[in-house]
Design an enzyme around this catalytic site. Structure first.
Site, short mmCIF file in Angstrom:
data_model
loop_
_atom_site.label_atom_id
_atom_site.label_comp_id
_atom_site.label_asym_id
_atom_site.label_seq_id
_atom_site.Cartn_x
_atom_site.Cartn_y
_atom_site.Cartn_z
CB SER A 9 -42.32 20.93 -61.17
OG SER A 9 -42.56 19.56 -61.41
CG HIS A 34 -42.21 21.45 -65.53
ND1 HIS A 34 -41.57 21.68 -66.73
CD2 HIS A 34 -41.69 20.31 -65.05
CE1 HIS A 34 -40.68 20.72 -66.96
NE2 HIS A 34 -40.74 19.86 -65.94
CG ASP A 36 -41.91 16.76 -64.32
OD1 ASP A 36 -41.07 17.00 -65.19
OD2 ASP A 36 -42.06 17.46 -63.29
CG MET A 38 -41.67 11.04 -64.75
SD MET A 38 -41.05 10.94 -63.05
CE MET A 38 -40.43 12.60 -62.81
CG HIS A 67 -39.68 17.28 -68.61
ND1 HIS A 67 -38.99 17.34 -67.42
CD2 HIS A 67 -38.89 16.58 -69.47
CE1 HIS A 67 -37.83 16.73 -67.55
NE2 HIS A 67 -37.75 16.25 -68.78
CG MET A 69 -38.29 12.89 -67.89
SD MET A 69 -38.40 13.39 -66.16
CE MET A 69 -39.96 14.26 -66.21
CG MET A 138 -33.13 17.20 -67.60
SD MET A 138 -34.64 17.73 -66.75
CE MET A 138 -34.45 17.00 -65.12
N GLY A 143 -36.14 12.23 -63.05
CA GLY A 143 -36.81 11.10 -62.39
C GLY A 143 -37.38 11.42 -61.03
N GLY A 145 -38.00 14.72 -57.86
CA GLY A 145 -37.82 16.07 -57.34
C GLY A 145 -36.94 16.06 -56.11
CG ASP A 172 -37.08 20.18 -64.61
OD1 ASP A 172 -37.31 20.32 -63.40
OD2 ASP A 172 -37.67 19.36 -65.34
N GLY A 173 -34.68 21.21 -62.01
CA GLY A 173 -34.05 20.37 -61.00
C GLY A 173 -33.20 21.19 -60.05
N GLY A 174 -33.61 21.20 -58.77
CA GLY A 174 -32.81 21.89 -57.76
C GLY A 174 -32.86 23.40 -57.85
N GLY A 194 -40.05 22.76 -58.37
CA GLY A 194 -41.03 21.86 -57.77
C GLY A 194 -41.05 22.02 -56.27
C1 DX5 Z 1 -37.46 15.79 -62.25
C2 DX5 Z 1 -38.51 16.64 -62.89
C3 DX5 Z 1 -38.64 17.98 -62.29
C4 DX5 Z 1 -38.94 18.04 -60.81
C5 DX5 Z 1 -38.08 19.11 -60.25
O1 DX5 Z 1 -37.09 14.77 -63.11
O2 DX5 Z 1 -38.27 16.81 -64.26
O3 DX5 Z 1 -39.57 18.79 -63.01
O4 DX5 Z 1 -40.28 18.31 -60.50
O5 DX5 Z 1 -38.20 19.11 -58.88
P1 DX5 Z 1 -37.36 20.06 -57.91
O6 DX5 Z 1 -37.64 21.45 -58.31
O7 DX5 Z 1 -37.85 19.68 -56.57
O8 DX5 Z 1 -35.89 19.68 -58.12
ZN ZN Z 2 -39.47 18.27 -65.40
#
Ligand code: DX5
Ligand code: ZN
Length: 217
Positions: A9, A34, A36, A38, A67, A69, A138, A143, A145, A172-174, A194
């Site tokens: 990401s 990826h 994002d 937003m 992606h 959002m 998710m 919102g 990283g 996606d996330g963590g 990310g």
């Molecule tokens: C958060 C994004 C993710 C973000 C993930 O809303 O959609 O794509 O970059 O970040 P990490 O991998 O640090 O959790």
């Molecule tokens: Zn994302």
């Protein structure tokens, strides 16, 4: 079993050096990036839209995994298709007519995806599965990283994988070297990472380890 795909990401990279980040990802062997998008409403942060994605398209042949959002998906999706996105995923929570938008995205020559937030029941996407190339579960609140993965979200991945053996399922996330193994075991095959990539002192090494699924050293 579907191919396992790593999608680093860009959100965790230095936006002022986005082109270099894509070159690094390409060189390290990850096939996707990826991106994002937003809007400051659906989520608090604002990132970028079609103009930035078009610039990235000009400098890279990576698969552009976008992606969205946002509260208003339609116009953004049009811009992103024009910009050269390869895949466009939007949130079911903010779209009145997901079927129509999935069809529009596919008609534009893009792969179409539907995303769900951690609290949204996975059953909500079931009626749309025939129109989806990918579902994004998710694993944190969208919102930002750098948040820890919410373990209960992997149960949704498991249910979805049972229901749709061939579907691309993205998490996606963590995602890091430890949680990637759990996500894969639950049935996810597209892993977004990310901070585990761009927050690392060795992003190329992190990509190689996440792709290989090797355990944490
Ligand atoms: C958060 C994004 C993710 C973000 C993930 O809303 O959609 O794509 O970059 O970040 P990490 O991998 O640090 O959790
Ligand atoms: Zn994302």
């Amino acid at each position: 079993m579907n191919e396992v795909i790593l999608s680093p990401s860009l959100l965790a990279a230095d936006f002022a050096r986005a082109g270099e980040a894509l070159a690094l990802v390409r060189e390290a062997g990850a096939p996707w990036i990826h991106l994002d998008v937003m809007d400051g409403h659906f989520v608090r942060a604002v990132t970028f839209g079609g103009q930035m994605v078009a610039a990235l398209r000009r400098c890279s042949d990576l698969f552009l995994d976008v992606h969205i959002m946002a509260d208003r998906n339609g116009a953004l999706a049009e811009d992103l298709m024009q910009a050269g996105a390869d895949s466009i995923t939007f949130h079911i929570e903010s779209e009145k007519d997901p079927a129509a938008l999935l069809q529009r995205i596919r008609a534009g020559g893009c792969r179409a995806g539907l995303a769900l937030k951690p609290a949204t029941p996975v059953e909500q996407v079931y009626p749309y599965l025939p129109l989806c190339d990918m579902v994004l579960v998710m694993t944190v609140e969208p919102g930002a990283g750098g948040q820890p993965l919410i373990p209960e979200t992997l149960e949704k991945v498991r249910a979805l994988r049972n229901r749709a053996p061939e579907l691309d399922i993205q998490v996606d996330g963590g995602i890091n070297e430890r949680t990637a193994a759990a996500a894969r075991e639950a049935g996810a095959n597209v892993l977004v990472a990310g901070s585990a990539v761009f927050g690392s002192s060795d992003p190329a090494g992190a990509i190689a380890r996440l792709r290989g699924g090797a355990p944490c050293a």
